[in-house]
Design an enzyme around this catalytic site. Structure first.
Site, PDB file in Angstrom:
ATOM      1  N   ASP A 115       0.840  -1.200   0.000  1.00 50.35           N
ATOM      2  CA  ASP A 115       0.000   0.000   0.000  1.00 50.35           C
ATOM      3  C   ASP A 115       0.875   1.251   0.000  1.00 50.35           C
ATOM      4  OD1 ASP A 115      -2.196  -1.649   0.217  1.00 50.35           O
ATOM      5  OD2 ASP A 115      -2.282  -1.477   2.406  1.00 50.35           O
TER       6      ASP A 115
HETATM    7  N1  URA Z   1      -1.204  -5.924   3.956  1.00 52.65           N
HETATM    8  C1  URA Z   1      -1.691  -4.672   3.968  1.00 52.65           C
HETATM    9  O1  URA Z   1      -2.707  -4.422   4.589  1.00 52.65           O
HETATM   10  N2  URA Z   1      -1.032  -3.723   3.307  1.00 52.65           N
HETATM   11  C2  URA Z   1       0.129  -3.945   2.642  1.00 52.65           C
HETATM   12  O2  URA Z   1       0.697  -3.009   2.059  1.00 52.65           O
HETATM   13  C3  URA Z   1       0.628  -5.244   2.631  1.00 52.65           C
HETATM   14  C4  URA Z   1      -0.050  -6.230   3.316  1.00 52.65           C
END
Ligand code: URA
Length: 251
Positions: A115
């Site tokens: 993310d």
């Molecule tokens: N899980 C998440 O919630 N975000 C990420 O970036 C990776 C794994």
């Protein structure tokens, strides 16, 4: 554009194959062969004139498989916060493409995603096969996350996270989860090892047990650990790291 790897005349002499693969010099490779340390398709080969087809023959030195570099590139980026995992954002927002040498290595793409606000290890490659295998659920590639969460999960919460949580896209697979530290402000740090790669999975899992994620960091991806690289920088993987990735990808 120049071919990253000039075509080899197939088949090629075994000592040349070994030298090209970086095992030893041509002369050193001959010594390995005459010492009986080299096998082709399970048979020890000591004869110096022997040839191999790098595309089909399995060559081992001391029992370990040796691969000819095929021009593919593998690198890890220490992703900072604030960057989208995409190679092209039509809206011109900061994205990971700006942090990796995409002009030097055309075809480079991220394996999976983090993310925008997640930091840590993001693997890139030009090897489409490897990327696909690593992401395929059947290979169960572990990803380790350090999550700073609101509050302190108790044993019941941790057991739920470990055993599987019902999210809106189904039950999560079993995970390894441990409480790492409680912070003076009442929040805490937990470590989660998951092998699925659903969208925002860790955040959704933690929210489901009422401990929303405040900060998220990925410290490892399969056999790779985020080492020897600064935040916002990248480095090429070592030969050993590439070999271990091939192993977990089943290649
Ligand atoms: N899980 C998440 O919630 N975000 C990420 O970036 C990776 C794994």
């Amino acid at each position: 554009m120049a071919d990253p790897m000039p075509r080899q005349p197939f088949p090629m002499r075994l000592q040349k194959f070994l030298a090209r693969a970086g095992v030893a010099s041509r002369r050193g490779s001959e010594d390995l062969m005459t010492a009986g340390r080299v096998s082709v398709n399970g048979e020890v080969v000591t004869e110096l004139g022997s040839k191999v087809d790098p595309k089909t023959d399995v060559v081992c030195v001391d029992g370990r498989e040796v691969h000819l570099e095929d021009g593919s590139v593998y690198l890890m980026l220490y992703k900072p916060k604030g960057y989208l995992t995409t190679m092209d954002d039509p809206q011109g927002r900061p994205c990971v493409a700006q942090l990796v040498p995409r002009d030097r290595y055309p075809g480079l793409y991220p394996v999976g995603r983090l993310d925008k606000d997640t930091t840590g290890l993001l693997l890139f490659t030009t090897d489409g096969d490897m990327g696909q295998h690593l992401l395929h659920p059947k290979h169960h590639v572990d990803k380790t996350y350090q999550a700073h969460v609101d509050g302190v999960p108790d044993e019941v919460d941790l057991a739920r996270l470990r055993g599987g949580i019902m999210l809106d896209d189904g039950l999560t697979a079993q995970a390894r989860v441990r409480l790492v530290a409680e912070r003076p402000d009442g929040s805490s740090d937990i470590e989660l090892v998951i092998h699925e790669g659903r969208k925002r999975q860790v955040k959704r899992m933690c929210s489901a047990v009422h401990h929303p994620v405040l900060d998220l960091h990925r410290s490892s991806f399969g056999p790779l650990a985020l080492t020897a690289v600064e935040e916002g920088s990248w480095r090429l993987l070592t030969k050993e790291e590439i070999t271990s990735l091939r192993d977990v990808a089943g290649l």
